[in-house]
Motif scaffolding. Structure first.
Motif, PDB file in Angstrom:
ATOM      1  N   GLU A   1       0.858  -1.180   0.000  1.00  0.00           N
ATOM      2  CA  GLU A   1       0.000   0.000   0.000  1.00  0.00           C
ATOM      3  C   GLU A   1       0.895   1.230   0.000  1.00  0.00           C
ATOM      4  O   GLU A   1       1.822   1.332   0.809  1.00  0.00           O
ATOM      5  CB  GLU A   1      -0.923   0.043   1.227  1.00  0.00           C
ATOM      6  CG  GLU A   1      -1.748   1.342   1.266  1.00  0.00           C
ATOM      7  CD  GLU A   1      -2.672   1.493   2.466  1.00  0.00           C
ATOM      8  OE1 GLU A   1      -2.638   0.641   3.370  1.00  0.00           O
ATOM      9  OE2 GLU A   1      -3.419   2.486   2.485  1.00  0.00           O
TER      10      GLU A   1
ATOM     11  N   GLU B   1      -7.682   2.308  -3.378  1.00  0.00           N
ATOM     12  CA  GLU B   1      -8.369   2.063  -2.119  1.00  0.00           C
ATOM     13  C   GLU B   1      -9.301   3.224  -1.859  1.00  0.00           C
ATOM     14  O   GLU B   1      -8.878   4.374  -1.829  1.00  0.00           O
ATOM     15  CB  GLU B   1      -7.354   1.974  -0.962  1.00  0.00           C
ATOM     16  CG  GLU B   1      -6.761   0.619  -0.820  1.00  0.00           C
ATOM     17  CD  GLU B   1      -5.859   0.493   0.408  1.00  0.00           C
ATOM     18  OE1 GLU B   1      -6.026   1.249   1.381  1.00  0.00           O
ATOM     19  OE2 GLU B   1      -4.972  -0.382   0.353  1.00  0.00           O
TER      20      GLU B   1
ATOM     21  N   LYS C   1     -10.701  -4.337   2.758  1.00  0.00           N
ATOM     22  CA  LYS C   1      -9.663  -4.241   3.771  1.00  0.00           C
ATOM     23  C   LYS C   1     -10.349  -4.072   5.110  1.00  0.00           C
ATOM     24  O   LYS C   1     -11.034  -3.060   5.349  1.00  0.00           O
ATOM     25  CB  LYS C   1      -8.770  -3.040   3.459  1.00  0.00           C
ATOM     26  CG  LYS C   1      -7.552  -2.975   4.333  1.00  0.00           C
ATOM     27  CD  LYS C   1      -6.692  -1.802   3.967  1.00  0.00           C
ATOM     28  CE  LYS C   1      -5.504  -2.224   3.153  1.00  0.00           C
ATOM     29  NZ  LYS C   1      -4.517  -1.146   3.004  1.00  0.00           N
TER      30      LYS C   1
ATOM     31  N   ASP D   1     -11.642   0.233   1.548  1.00  0.00           N
ATOM     32  CA  ASP D   1     -10.773   0.453   2.711  1.00  0.00           C
ATOM     33  C   ASP D   1     -11.616   0.615   3.976  1.00  0.00           C
ATOM     34  O   ASP D   1     -12.798   0.950   3.897  1.00  0.00           O
ATOM     35  CB  ASP D   1      -9.965   1.740   2.462  1.00  0.00           C
ATOM     36  CG  ASP D   1      -8.700   1.811   3.306  1.00  0.00           C
ATOM     37  OD1 ASP D   1      -8.472   0.917   4.136  1.00  0.00           O
ATOM     38  OD2 ASP D   1      -7.929   2.774   3.106  1.00  0.00           O
TER      39      ASP D   1
ATOM     40  N   ASN E   1      -4.309   5.208  -2.171  1.00  0.00           N
ATOM     41  CA  ASN E   1      -5.501   5.749  -1.496  1.00  0.00           C
ATOM     42  C   ASN E   1      -6.116   6.885  -2.300  1.00  0.00           C
ATOM     43  O   ASN E   1      -5.415   7.782  -2.776  1.00  0.00           O
ATOM     44  CB  ASN E   1      -5.133   6.251  -0.101  1.00  0.00           C
ATOM     45  CG  ASN E   1      -4.799   5.114   0.823  1.00  0.00           C
ATOM     46  OD1 ASN E   1      -5.681   4.382   1.255  1.00  0.00           O
ATOM     47  ND2 ASN E   1      -3.511   4.936   1.084  1.00  0.00           N
TER      48      ASN E   1
HETATM   49 CA    CA Z   1      -5.696   2.760   2.896  1.00  0.00          CA
END
Ligand code: CA
Ligand code: C2E
Ligand code: CA
Length: 667
Positions: free
Chosen positions: A443, A533, A584, A563, A501
């Motif tokens: 990530e 995400e 996630k 996420d 992200n």
């Molecule tokens: Ca994240």
């Protein structure tokens, strides 16, 4: 201040009324002396007809409302031929018709009639001094005095009318300079009409049949005035619904905050409030039933919004399925509730029942300008969506950044603009496969080193940037960093999927998605090596709206991860509908699972649920070996956390990987 203005406003108008009455009473004598001829009645009818053609125009950049009606050329012609009383009476009737057409109050009509009476009275006095009956040739006066006295009478009319009109506008609180502009335009328009009066008077004398001919130029003048006012309006109007557009909304806002408070009956003018509403399922209707029905729905919704008195506000369509109501409302919440209630009835479109709901945001002007007000209402509207409420009111506390925060944001923006590669970096945190022990993915996490303050907590700067255009700039830079890094790893023989992200705002930036596609192509990366995400709450804020951009991203071959899963109450239904490859599980559940049976149960059932939908699961915040093993037992796919590694610079990762794989094999 305002109370004083209102006081002077009323006083001025009452004096005007009283003066007009006095003038009429002193001329009572000639009332009876003028039994009407056919020509007279034709003139009266024409004056009334002209009254029905009245319209309200907004003039000048300040959009000050004035009434345009071609009645005065008839009343002035009547004055020239039959004297003051018939003229004043005709004009009063015409004022009544105008007020009825433009929905003005009786008081406003009476004041207008009084103003005209006084103007006619002044003209009448001048005529009496010079040539009482300029259109009869048996009085022995010369043609020159006839014409001169008519001109002088017209000028007197204009002077008195102009002064009274100016007085009313000043009484309303309009500043001098602006009042003068309005009066100038109104006097100009009226002088064009008065010029016609002698022609009408002559026509009436010679042959009544000429009268209708004389009104042709009148129609032309009126039509031109109307066209030019319409042209100005088109730029401010939404063609589909006939409501104001964004420009129109802005114009009314400007008028409300700088112009005179004109609402009758309120003690203090309320500050303008803005209500923004966004339909909840519009896109679905549009896609499923077609754009025609979508348009019909928008028109139906527009019809259900409260019509705000144009003197205190406006109803507008901002575009798409977003509407706004701007009003000086004493209780904006109540107005918002009225809006929501009004919408809450099904709409029937070509026999289909469509249920309409909307998220409503409310904000009140803080004196920071139109854009701030719009943004505040927008923030509130998104909050309503996010919370699943219908209405949310803008809360300064939840939004206002301190000066220090604003400075930090400005510094951040600057770093993004100059693309400071040393201070602005991506670090990568490995995700380990719980079945094979291999590192499959990473990530990407922002790291910003402020020149004076040192490392800044990414959560802090992201939450500051979130509601601003800075967010899109950040994501753009992160896309640049991550795609370049993945390409570099590929070249070094390290193949990893990298997650990036992305915030809600980014999702709706077409440009950003274009940029992502362009960077992937530029670096020649298999798109499946990239993943975005998105937080669960970002998607849940508007599931329907999120569908199209998510689909676009998925069509690029880039996968999507939900996420912070578990914090936003997603239902199975949502997951099925969206092109999601991975969820996630939020670290708040993972952290507790070793000690808390509820957390452990939630995590296990989430993993099972995802598995049944063929969605990959990642656990974030895995800090210890017990949790790691519990997750492996629950058949979670990947683990991310300090137990494996902290985020690290991209160029350090291959060395770390080599070491980890050795450990992995050794273990
Ligand atoms: Ca994240
Ligand atoms: P997130 O997306 O939930 O990122 C995971 C956060 O958990 C990261 O914090 C990471 O360092 C931290 N973390 C990793 N392993 C553990 C662990 O074992 N225990 C605990 N307690 N925490 C762990 P970080 O880097 O401070 O990022 C914080 C948040 O900032 C992120 O939360 C994300 O919401 C946001 N963020 C960071 N980088 C970006 C970015 O490039 N774009 C956007 N839009 N947001 C970012
Ligand atoms: Ca997270």
């Amino acid at each position: 201040m305002w109370a004083r203005q209102r006081g002077s406003f009323i006083a001025f108008n009452v004096i005007t009324l009283a003066a007009a009455l006095a003038v009429l009473l002193t001329h009572l004598g000639d009332a009876a002396a003028n039994a009407g001829s056919a020509a007279f009645w034709v003139m009266v009818v024409l004056a009334v007809l002209a009254g029905t053609q009245a319209f309200a125009a907004e003039i000048g950049p300040e959009r000050i409302r004035v009434t345009i009606a071609p009645t005065v050329c008839f009343s002035f012609a009547i004055l020239l031929t039959w004297g003051l009383w018939p003229a004043a009476a005709t004009q009063a009737v015409a004022c009544g018709v105008i007020a009825w057409r433009l929905r003005r109050t009786l008081f406003e009509a009476a004041v207008a009639a009084a103003r005209y009476t006084l103007a006619l009275g002044a003209a009448s006095a001048i005529l009496w001094l010079g040539e009482p009956d300029p259109f009869r040739d048996n009085t022995g006066s010369s043609l020159a005095t006839d014409a001169l006295s008519v001109v002088a009478a017209g000028l007197a009319w204009l002077a008195v009318y102009g002064v009274l009109f100016l007085g009313t506008r000043l009484g309303e609180g309009l500043p001098w300079r602006r009042a003068l502009v309005v009066v100038r335009d109104q006097v100009l328009f009226n002088s064009a009409l008065l010029v016609l009066s002698p022609v009408l008077a002559l026509a009436a004398r010679i042959n009544v049949a000429f009268l209708p001919l004389a009104i042709i130029p009148l129609i032309a003048v009126q039509r031109l005035a109307q066209l030019s006012s319409q042209r100005e309006n088109i730029a401010r109007q939404d063609p589909l619904t006939g409501l104001a557009n964004r420009t129109g909304l802005r114009a009314v806002y400007d008028r409300l905050v700088v112009g005179p408070p004109t609402r009758l009956g309120a003690a203090e003018p309320a500050r303008p409030s803005l209500i923004i509403l966004d339909l909840d399922r519009f896109k679905q209707v549009n896609d499923a039933l077609g754009h025609d029905i979508g348009d019909q729905l928008l028109v139906a919704v527009a019809g259900r919004l409260p019509r705000v008195d144009p003197r205190v506000g406006v109803t507008a369509r901002l575009g798409g399925d977003e509407f706004a109501i701007l009003a000086r409302a004493d209780d904006p919440q109540a107005l918002a509730q009225e809006v929501a209630r009004g919408l809450n009835q099904p709409v029937y479109l070509e026999g289909l029942r469509v249920d309409v709901t909307a998220s409503v945001g409310v904000a009140t002007d803080e004196g920071e300008g139109f854009n701030a007000l719009l943004r505040h209402a927008d923030v509130a509207m998104y909050e309503a969506k996010q919370r699943g409420d219908t209405i949310a009111t803008y809360d300064v506390r939840s939004d206002r950044a301190s000066p220090a925060q604003l400075r930090l944001l400005a510094d951040f923006r600057r770093a993004l603009e100059v693309d400071d590669v040393d201070r602005l970096r991506a670090h990568y945190q490995p995700q380990v496969s719980l079945s094979t022990g291999r590192i499959e993915a990473v990530e990407a996490l922002l790291r910003w080193n402020h020149p004076q303050m040192g490392p800044v907590n990414p959560e802090d700067i992201v939450s500051l940037a979130e509601h601003t255009p800075v967010m899109v700039m950040l994501t753009r830079r992160m896309i640049d960093r991550v795609t370049a890094q993945v390409a570099a790893w590929n070249a070094a023989g390290v193949s990893l999927r990298a997650s990036l992200n992305v915030s809600t705002r980014d999702l709706y930036s077409e440009e950003l998605i274009d940029h992502l596609a362009e960077r992937i192509a530029h670096h020649d990366i298999p798109p499946g090596q990239l993943q975005i995400e998105l937080t669960e709450s970002a998607i849940l804020a508007d599931v329907r709206r999120a569908q199209a951009p998510l689909r676009r991203i998925a069509d690029l071959g880039v996968t999507i991860c939900l996420d912070d899963f578990g914090t936003g109450y997603s239902s199975l239904q949502h997951l099925r509908r969206l092109p999601i490859s991975e969820i996630k599980i939020d670290k708040s559940f993972i952290a507790g699972m070793a000690h808390n049976r509820d957390d452990a149960a939630i995590v296990r059932s989430t993993i099972e649920l995802a598995r049944s939908l063929h969605i990959r699961t990642v656990a974030e915040g895995v800090e210890d070996d017990i949790t790691h093993k519990l997750l492996a037992k629950a058949r979670c796919d990947l683990a991310q956390g300090w137990h494996t590694a902290r985020a690290m610079p991209g160029d350090q990762l291959p060395a770390w990987l080599a070491e980890h794989d050795d450990d992995g094999r050794a273990a």
